[in-house]
Design an enzyme around this catalytic site. Sequence first.
Site, PDB file in Angstrom:
ATOM      1  CG  MET C   1      -1.855  -1.163   1.210  1.00  0.00           C
ATOM      2  SD  MET C   1      -3.139  -0.997  -0.026  1.00  0.00           S
ATOM      3  CE  MET C   1      -3.820  -2.643   0.022  1.00  0.00           C
ATOM      4  CB  CYS C   2       1.936   2.819  -2.335  1.00  0.00           C
ATOM      5  SG  CYS C   2       2.343   1.089  -2.354  1.00  0.00           S
ATOM      6  N   GLY C   3       1.678   5.548  -1.555  1.00  0.00           N
ATOM      7  CA  GLY C   3       1.305   6.857  -2.042  1.00  0.00           C
ATOM      8  C   GLY C   3       1.867   7.042  -3.441  1.00  0.00           C
TER       9      GLY C   3
END
Lengths: 232, 439, 299
Positions: C1-3
């Site tokens: 999960m990330c930006g």
Amino acid sequence: MKTNGYIEFDLDGEELSSVHARLHSVKQGDNERSFRIVNPRGKHAVAAGLNAPMDVRIDGHVGFYCGGMNKEADITINGQAGPGVGENMMSGLIRVCGNASQSAGATGRGGMLVIEGDASSRCGISMKGIDIVVGGSVGHMSCFMGQRGHLVVCGDAGHDLGDSLYEAQIFVRGSVDSLGADCVEKEMRPEHIETLKGLLARSGVNADPKEFRRYGSARKLYNFHIDNADAL
Amino acid sequence: MTDPRALRGSATFPPEVIREIQRAADQGVYEIRGFGTKRKIPSFDDLLMLGASVSRYPLEGYREACDTSVMIGTRFAKKPIELKIPITVAGMSFGALGSHAKRSLGWAATEMGTSTTTGDGGMTDEEREASKTLVYQVLPSRYGMNPDDLRRADAIEVVVGQGAKPGGGGMLLGQKINERVAKMRDLPQGIDQRSASRHPDWTGPDDLEIKIHEIREITGWEKPIYVKVGATRTRFDTALAVKAGADAVVVDGMQGGTAATQDVFIEHVGIPTLPAVRQAVEALQELDMHRKVQLIVSGGIRSGADVAKALAMGADAVSIGSAAMVALGCNKPVYHEDYEALGTAPGFCHHCHTGRCPVGVTTQDPELEKRLPPEKGGRLMRNYLQTMVLELQTLARACGKSHVLNLEPQDMVALTVEAAAMAQVPLAGTDWVPGKNNY
Amino acid sequence: MCGIVGLFAKSPELQPELGRHLTAMLVEMTDRGPDSAGVAVYREPVEKGWTKLSLCNGHAEYPWETLSQEFADDFGREIRHEQRGSHSVFRIHEDFEPIQAWLRHRHPELRIVSAGDSIEIFKEKGLPSDVARNFSLDTLSGTHALGHTRMATESAVTTEHSHPFSTGLDLCLVHNGSLSNHNRLRSYLRRHGIDFQTDNDSEVAAGYLAWRMREGATLDEALQSAMKDLDGFFTFAVGTRDGFAVVRDPIGCKHGVLAETDEWVAMATEYRAIAPLPGADKASIWEPVPGQIYSWSRS
């Protein structure tokens, strides 16, 4: 900083937690109940957990959960709102002058959320008594598992509107891409037009109640043994 | 007359499988039931403690102190919780349980200096009053979710999943939804309450971090925030809960119970508590967060021995749900005719979902609830907790520990190869840890 | 999960400042991805007949000078390089394939992080602010760029697992979400000649697009079929030579924001990453509709 009748917080310098310490200390009957928050810059949980009657105006765009779990406060977001604006709010009023991201008003139990622009997907997901008025359109899966309250959409609704719906009532003026499982169009009787008129008046959104259609639960998913689908 | 010697049953189609296929054919829908898994899986029973003898020195009986206290929430919370015993009561909803059962648990926990946990459906005043330390659950359905309750809780538990059904939601059947339960959940009376399988306003650990932040802002950064997961990919889930900012991680193994869910979930999803604890501890150690972010383990904890072994594996505390219900009388051989009316018998009952609990634990029926006066329930529960603590201390002292948290994996051996592999402790009498030591 | 962050300079005045703005956006996404960070920057295209490569072996002390000399000796062609942190950007007067074959044979310890005319990729484990400093990302000029901050879900935290993933010449992909069918898809793509360096789900998405486009699909077509063949949740941003494209999966779980002014187009997982951009408060802002492909390119 105190200016013309309101107290201003600048999130460029002040910590959100200290702003909240001040806002959460407001009690019923306090004189100083007018606040303005500037430079939110997409920060999260701005004005969350307010617990008394007060006016809070936020100038700029906010991130997740603005006004989350609000009780009694009147919050105006003069900008766009990120996901979960007004999530689980209990009472009071939250107004988004721009658009709102997904899950606006999620699980809200009371009060009113007004989104003057568009709301994205899952608007009013699991709503439990809140009234939501959207000036524009809503995205897919809006009012998913909606339990109580009203969702008013002046524009269009995306696909799977009201999937697995309980007793929330949905009014849409424009088109609906598709209805979700157990959501059906229902007759718009005079009492519904009255209800809708009241909601629109409270929201300040201008629309003719007669142009809306009403959607609600077919109540076919209500019981695991489907022999008493008429419960209620 | 059939000659019994001529009968040969099928291993693939034993009577219970035949019965289930035919039930499915009749009803066209999966089986929903309460309780936890009924299959035999590796558990703490497959581990043994190594008491002191010559190489180690034990502590003396009741005299030399063996501390059982533990702090939860020391990472970020301004007001961490101190538990006098490392055995907490797991989340069980008002709705699934009746108010008498909830109050019994609260009183007993308060007397013993530990916590109870709310459940899906919100917090009741009776529960708040009864329990000095109350953990408030934030669940996907958010039934009864209320910021006032968030503020009057002592800790907050964001429930991502539970051991009986990781990845799934629950189903409280309509027969248990009386007027009060319905009102708390903002739903009409008598209809089934489907609980969502994921939270409505966040997806993934990156958003969870923001959710936790919101809860901290609402509650002034005071309260410990737990994240509860059902045991599946436990190593990853534990690490991600830590990255998302949890003060404590609750890992619920597949033996964990449920008020009502699909049997296929209960029996076929998740991993046992035994390997889950090990994976969770390893994840915490990799992040250098062991003992900094507390680990609470649940799912099939029944005795002081289970507690001792879970702590030795590296847990900071355990949580009991089903066992607490059993202490209150669940499956007790009384009121036989009521068990019979449910089509079951004491020792076999998993009919929590029906609301017709013969012993008044998982019911909203006032007549049935009378069978469990809260004072009596509180006493039963307190005695049970007391016994578990004594057992735990007995084992810890035998291993020479003046604090139960000083139990170590090296204080144990495994009885079976499976348990040795899952717990990563040697098979009894050998140095063999499957997957290690060049074997 | 990330930006995820992306910035596309519409006005030439913004180009010298691209790295500085992107760095601010990237650092703003630290909470979403504290494990590793990376950027793909499109800048200073090489002339026809030349190839640009970003190479890395994980150590800043690598003898890049020697490598250049070796290459010049073997090929007798012009080569220039510029070290940036642990990576080095090479400009070589040669086609990509022979260089790739030579590197594989002579220097298997090196990884080609990106290849094309103008793309440069820099990525590493560590906090986004540290990664940005190590690569001096704020000094980069460019026409457009994508960035990524990673919170590892199921695969390891290494430089190889960091985004962006190169998906072909001048192409790269960053991903927010989690795929649920990447293991079988990876083995399928391997059988069809796509290389993978990790067990990462996002790399499979990158490999999938590379494979589809190798089979003749346009980027748009490849993204359309990705929505059918990839299961799970995703927001992808794909960098191309001339711009970038953004798409969210049809279920639309992972959110995203797009913003546009006369000067720039930006995309980010959250608005707070866009907020530091000049004129952000006046930008038009909207959320990409799930299942719809948005793209920008300079014509």
